[in-house]
Scaffold this motif. Structure first.
Motif, PDB file in Angstrom:
ATOM      1  N   THR A  29      -7.898  -8.002   0.183  1.00 37.28           N
ATOM      2  CA  THR A  29      -7.893  -8.990   1.091  1.00 37.28           C
ATOM      3  C   THR A  29      -8.318  -9.139   2.360  1.00 37.28           C
ATOM      4  O   THR A  29      -8.163  -7.938   2.464  1.00 37.28           O
ATOM      5  CB  THR A  29      -7.021 -10.780  -0.104  1.00 37.28           C
ATOM      6  OG1 THR A  29      -5.537  -9.529   1.178  1.00 37.28           O
ATOM      7  CG2 THR A  29      -6.372 -10.625  -0.893  1.00 37.28           C
ATOM      8  N   GLN A  30      -8.947 -10.036   3.124  1.00 40.46           N
ATOM      9  CA  GLN A  30      -8.371  -9.816   4.368  1.00 40.46           C
ATOM     10  C   GLN A  30      -7.395  -9.271   4.651  1.00 40.46           C
ATOM     11  O   GLN A  30      -7.659  -8.194   6.175  1.00 40.46           O
ATOM     12  CB  GLN A  30      -9.599 -10.525   4.699  1.00 40.46           C
ATOM     13  CG  GLN A  30     -10.306 -10.387   6.532  1.00 40.46           C
ATOM     14  CD  GLN A  30     -10.401 -11.804   6.756  1.00 40.46           C
ATOM     15  OE1 GLN A  30     -11.117 -12.344   6.302  1.00 40.46           O
ATOM     16  NE2 GLN A  30     -10.671 -11.591   9.044  1.00 40.46           N
ATOM     17  N   GLY A  31      -6.247 -10.276   5.148  1.00 35.29           N
ATOM     18  CA  GLY A  31      -5.721  -9.699   5.143  1.00 35.29           C
ATOM     19  C   GLY A  31      -4.861  -8.390   4.914  1.00 35.29           C
ATOM     20  O   GLY A  31      -3.866  -7.726   5.432  1.00 35.29           O
ATOM     21  N   ALA A  32      -4.890  -7.861   3.560  1.00 35.30           N
ATOM     22  CA  ALA A  32      -4.538  -6.845   3.279  1.00 35.30           C
ATOM     23  C   ALA A  32      -4.899  -5.437   3.839  1.00 35.30           C
ATOM     24  O   ALA A  32      -4.173  -4.510   4.637  1.00 35.30           O
ATOM     25  CB  ALA A  32      -5.114  -6.636   1.535  1.00 35.30           C
ATOM     26  N   VAL A  33      -6.147  -5.622   4.014  1.00 30.31           N
ATOM     27  CA  VAL A  33      -7.091  -4.693   5.116  1.00 30.31           C
ATOM     28  C   VAL A  33      -6.596  -4.646   6.671  1.00 30.31           C
ATOM     29  O   VAL A  33      -6.058  -4.057   7.073  1.00 30.31           O
ATOM     30  CB  VAL A  33      -8.747  -5.144   5.442  1.00 30.31           C
ATOM     31  CG1 VAL A  33      -9.617  -4.416   6.478  1.00 30.31           C
ATOM     32  CG2 VAL A  33      -9.320  -4.876   4.229  1.00 30.31           C
ATOM     33  N   SER A  34      -5.921  -6.017   6.911  1.00 33.36           N
ATOM     34  CA  SER A  34      -5.607  -6.436   8.414  1.00 33.36           C
ATOM     35  C   SER A  34      -4.171  -5.751   8.551  1.00 33.36           C
ATOM     36  O   SER A  34      -4.406  -4.888   9.831  1.00 33.36           O
ATOM     37  CB  SER A  34      -5.538  -7.438   8.298  1.00 33.36           C
ATOM     38  OG  SER A  34      -6.513  -8.372   9.073  1.00 33.36           O
ATOM     39  N   GLN A  35      -3.307  -5.784   7.052  1.00 32.74           N
ATOM     40  CA  GLN A  35      -2.137  -4.929   7.638  1.00 32.74           C
ATOM     41  C   GLN A  35      -2.445  -4.020   7.826  1.00 32.74           C
ATOM     42  O   GLN A  35      -1.362  -3.273   8.147  1.00 32.74           O
ATOM     43  CB  GLN A  35      -1.487  -6.073   6.004  1.00 32.74           C
ATOM     44  CG  GLN A  35      -0.850  -7.135   6.034  1.00 32.74           C
ATOM     45  CD  GLN A  35      -0.565  -8.131   5.305  1.00 32.74           C
ATOM     46  OE1 GLN A  35      -0.292  -6.584   4.008  1.00 32.74           O
ATOM     47  NE2 GLN A  35       0.095  -8.849   4.895  1.00 32.74           N
ATOM     48  N   ARG A  36      -2.788  -3.331   6.737  1.00 33.79           N
ATOM     49  CA  ARG A  36      -3.234  -1.624   6.830  1.00 33.79           C
ATOM     50  C   ARG A  36      -3.938  -1.385   7.965  1.00 33.79           C
ATOM     51  O   ARG A  36      -3.210  -0.098   8.738  1.00 33.79           O
ATOM     52  CB  ARG A  36      -4.138  -0.792   5.342  1.00 33.79           C
ATOM     53  CG  ARG A  36      -3.438  -1.601   3.543  1.00 33.79           C
ATOM     54  CD  ARG A  36      -4.295  -1.493   3.099  1.00 33.79           C
ATOM     55  NE  ARG A  36      -4.452  -2.182   1.498  1.00 33.79           N
ATOM     56  CZ  ARG A  36      -3.894  -1.942   0.809  1.00 33.79           C
ATOM     57  NH1 ARG A  36      -5.372  -0.387   0.365  1.00 33.79           N
ATOM     58  NH2 ARG A  36      -3.505  -1.883  -0.629  1.00 33.79           N
ATOM     59  N   ILE A  37      -4.645  -1.615   9.005  1.00 27.76           N
ATOM     60  CA  ILE A  37      -5.357  -0.992   9.815  1.00 27.76           C
ATOM     61  C   ILE A  37      -4.111  -1.615  10.963  1.00 27.76           C
ATOM     62  O   ILE A  37      -3.753  -0.359  11.965  1.00 27.76           O
ATOM     63  CB  ILE A  37      -6.048  -2.817   9.943  1.00 27.76           C
ATOM     64  CG1 ILE A  37      -7.912  -1.952   9.882  1.00 27.76           C
ATOM     65  CG2 ILE A  37      -6.628  -2.024  11.679  1.00 27.76           C
ATOM     66  CD1 ILE A  37      -8.282  -2.150   9.584  1.00 27.76           C
ATOM     67  N   LYS A  38      -3.053  -2.276  11.050  1.00 31.34           N
ATOM     68  CA  LYS A  38      -1.918  -3.052  12.110  1.00 31.34           C
ATOM     69  C   LYS A  38      -1.104  -1.957  11.373  1.00 31.34           C
ATOM     70  O   LYS A  38      -0.440  -1.043  12.640  1.00 31.34           O
ATOM     71  CB  LYS A  38      -1.370  -4.402  11.469  1.00 31.34           C
ATOM     72  CG  LYS A  38      -0.159  -4.640  12.604  1.00 31.34           C
ATOM     73  CD  LYS A  38       0.331  -4.714  13.611  1.00 31.34           C
ATOM     74  CE  LYS A  38       0.277  -5.214  14.524  1.00 31.34           C
ATOM     75  NZ  LYS A  38       1.221  -4.925  14.716  1.00 31.34           N
TER      76      LYS A  38
END
Length: 302
Positions: A29-38
């Motif tokens: 999900t886009q949220g999962a990508v954002s969390q990993r980059i964060k």
């Protein structure tokens, strides 16, 4: 250390300039990508992306980090592929010194593929001082003396000879090149390679009775292949090695201006560990190399 999942998300987002497209590629999900980059940004203490409308733009800090991250990911991917393929009987990984691969191995590999169509090939460029016992290839082709690999199975690809070579055009120029003494008026091309620790030019000049001869100028190359190409282009005279120069000599791209050849104590060898030498695919390559890569040359009369 950052997690592999964070690095993969970062690399994909940087390549697409989009978290959404990175998520699609990684099946997240886009949220999962954002969390990993964060999580990666928190670890590094730097912001890696800034939002610009529906896209994201990598920051300068992110761009610097991306180069190293991609190299690390590529190395892990390559090592994983080699580890998986090493146990397959239908894939042969050959590690070979660059000049020998370009001048000798690759031009003849079509015949191996014709004889063994069931074996897929993987070629890897070998560093001159790399240990033959490394386990990321099935078989290697290296240059040196037999005693360098005491615990390996190996086959020498013939005796080698050293002699100067140059472009045929160089013989037609006004400086002349009819005897070794004429080298004082020409550019000597030297290969600054870890393999050439003895200095092929010094050894040959001693054999020619001209120790310490000084040329008009010198051109230094860091690989044997570069030295050969420089000679082919008429930039000077380089030290030829029969095993890798013979195709260029036969094609007329290089010529041998003198009749003095120096037997080399070194030679090219096909090498494998005792365990891998027992594999059918490795045994097939040894047999093929003995027929198609073995070089034969008689020294010119002194």
């Amino acid at each position: 250390m950052p997690s592999m999942s964070s690095l993969l998300a970062f690399e994909a987002a940087a390549r697409h300039s989009s978290f959404t497209r990175a998520a699609t590629e990684l099946n997240l999900t886009q949220g999962a990508v954002s969390q990993r980059i964060k999580a990666l940004e928190d670890l590094l203490g730097h912001q890696l992306f800034v939002r610009e409308g529906n896209a994201v733009r990598i920051t300068d800090e992110g761009r610097h980090y991306l180069a190293s991250a991609r190299m690390a990911l590529a190395e892990v991917q390559s090592a994983t592929s080699r580890a998986v393929e090493r146990h397959r009987g239908d894939i042969l990984t050959i590690a070979c010194l660059g000049t020998f691969a370009l001048k000798c191995l690759i031009p003849r590999l079509k015949e191996f593929r014709r004889q063994r169509p069931n074996i897929a090939l993987r070629l890897r460029t070998l560093h001159p001082l790399e240990e033959a016992s490394r386990q990321d290839h099935d078989v290697s082709i290296q240059y040196g003396v037999r005693s360098r690999w005491p615990d390996m199975v190996l086959a020498k690809l013939g005796d080698d000879f050293l002699f100067p070579v140059c472009s045929p055009d160089l013989l037609q120029e006004g400086e002349g090149l009819t005897s070794p003494r004429d080298l004082v008026r020409h550019t000597i091309i030297r290969t600054l390679s870890p393999i050439d620790i003895q200095g092929d030019w010094s050894l040959w000049l001693d054999r020619a009775g001209l120790p310490g001869l000084m040329s008009a100028s010198e051109l230094h190359c860091d690989t044997l292949f570069s030295s050969y190409e420089a000679a082919i282009e008429g930039l000077g005279v380089t030290m030829g090695r029969w095993s890798v120069a013979r195709m260029d000599l036969a094609a007329g791209r290089l010529v041998e201006p003198f009749t003095i050849r120096l037997p080399s104590p070194l030679g090219y060898h096909v090498i494998a560990t005792p365990e891998r030498a027992k594999l059918a695919k490795v045994a097939a390559f040894f047999e093929w190399a003995a027929e198609h890569l073995h070089n034969t040359a008689q020294p010119h009369p002194h």
